[in-house]
Design a protein around this motif. Structure first.
Motif, PDB file in Angstrom:
ATOM      1  N   TYR A 174      47.377  92.574  93.118  1.00 43.93           N
ATOM      2  CA  TYR A 174      46.640  91.484  93.752  1.00 43.93           C
ATOM      3  C   TYR A 174      47.514  90.724  94.747  1.00 43.93           C
ATOM      4  N   LYS A 189      46.789  87.497  97.482  1.00 46.33           N
ATOM      5  CA  LYS A 189      45.760  86.558  97.939  1.00 46.33           C
ATOM      6  C   LYS A 189      45.731  86.564  99.460  1.00 46.33           C
ATOM      7  N   ARG A 239      37.505  85.054 101.571  1.00 47.10           N
ATOM      8  CA  ARG A 239      36.642  85.900 100.761  1.00 47.10           C
ATOM      9  C   ARG A 239      35.212  85.432 100.985  1.00 47.10           C
ATOM     10  N   ASN A 270      40.243  81.035  96.153  1.00 45.38           N
ATOM     11  CA  ASN A 270      40.048  82.283  95.406  1.00 45.38           C
ATOM     12  C   ASN A 270      39.646  82.050  93.950  1.00 45.38           C
TER      13      ASN A 270
END
Ligand code: PLP
Length: 340
Positions: free
Chosen positions: A16, A18, A22, A41
């Motif tokens: 992952y 960031k 999104r 997020n």
């Protein structure tokens, strides 16, 4: 592109990261809202959300590729949209219109353009759409509200230093029931696979192979990837079963084997006690593209296909063709490539 990010493209794994934006859209009172890009997020949802208790959720996975000329493209995103809707139907979740799905993916890629790895690194932008049933609820019934989210992150090539075969072990466990949710891309199948994976890894294997849950005689999945084999008379074979997750990579390879490599192809039963029919075998999916299978451990013995260390020639050709199409170096069948 103005923004620059400080990423060592050559050393990315699959973890992952960031990124900046999104997409999120809410389904309420029978319809989806506009949807929007956000920077936060974190999701804030009710403790009663059915996704948390009863697994009412599904997801997808696809990639954006940077071409030699610097353009960004998606590989068959319409197929991901269609498959998500199959998962949605199975779990009584609302359908997401195909255009909305593709538009959300494009918005997220554009907003995070700085994170799309350069051509030639083998790295890509991995895109994760998901849908969850949310809202105040506790009884076992479908949620009254849903969130459709899409986020992304750069990921490295699956094999640093080139494609290499790995070994798998047949599991005594099942990832799905004969008429269960095996064909839907839902988290529950994955939760069920964590323990068998752990056992396989502890025994020194890359992952486990799941046999058909009804008779335990036929190959279904290789970890979270589909199986294919190349028979000694050069037929591309892949298992057919209602509890296999229909891999877009697999159906793309099936098409390419037929139309580009002029091979015969078959979707049929693959018996675990008849592995001798194959000269090569592989696992396929978006993450790895193709993982060559060195050998399969079953009934106390390792059955080796082409080699435990070298990639077979047909597997290599299939890989080069698909990889070339995804990065824009090989002409794609009509409709497979969507420019961002
Ligand atoms: C997503 C997935 C695959 C691979 O599908 P692709 O569309 O090729 O990425 C295979 N098996 C399972 C169980 C999966 O969830």
């Amino acid at each position: 592109m103005s923004k620059k990010v400080d990423i060592d493209w050559g050393n990315l794994g699959f973890s992952y990261i960031k990124t900046d934006y999104r997409y999120i859209s809410t389904w309420k009172d029978g319809k989806w809202d506009e949807g929007k890009l956000v920077t936060d997020n974190k999701l804030t949802i009710s403790e009663g959300s059915p996704a948390l208790h009863y697994g009412q959720q599904c997801f997808e996975g696809l990639k954006a590729y940077r071409t030699k000329t610097g353009e960004i493209q998606l590989f068959r995103p319409d197929q991901n949209a269609k498959r998500m809707n199959e998962s949605n139907k199975r779990l009584l979740m609302p359908e997401i219109p195909e255009e909305k799905f593709i538009d959300a993916v494009k918005q997220v890629v554009r907003a995070n353009e700085a994170y799309v790895p350069p051509y030639g690194t083998g790295a890509t932008l991995y895109i994760r759409p998901l849908m969850i049933g949310v809202g105040d609820s506790i009884g076992v019934s479908p949620a009254k509200e849903y969130l459709f989210c899409v986020f992304c992150m750069p990921v490295g090539p699956y094999f640093k230093g080139g494609m290499a075969p790995v070994n798998f072990i047949v599991s005594d466990y099942d990832r799905a029931a004969p008429h269960g949710t095996g064909a839907a891309k839902v988290g529950g199948n994955y939760a069920a696979s964590l323990y068998p994976h752990e056992l396989a890894a502890k025994s020194g294997f890359a992952d486990c192979i799941y046999l058909d849950p009804a008779t335990h005689t036929k190959i279904e999945e290789v970890g979270a990837a589909n199986f294919f084999g190349i028979t000694k008379d050069n037929v591309f074979v892949t298992p057919k079963s209602p509890s296999i997750l229909p891999s877009i990579t697999k159906y793309s390879l099936l098409y390419l084997a037929k139309e580009y490599l002029h091979m015969q192809v078959a979707e049929r039963d693959v018996f675990i006690n008849n592995l001798d029919e194959f000269k090569e075998a592989g696992a396929c999916g978006t993450a790895a593209v193709i993982t060559p299978i060195g050998g399969i451990f079953y009934n106390g013995a390792l059955h080796v296909f082409h080699s435990e260390t070298e990639v077979g020639p047909v597997t290599k050709k299939l890989y080069d063709t698909l990889y070339g199409i995804q990065f824009g170096d090989v002409e794609a069948p009509a409709g497979w490539i969507v420019k961002v």
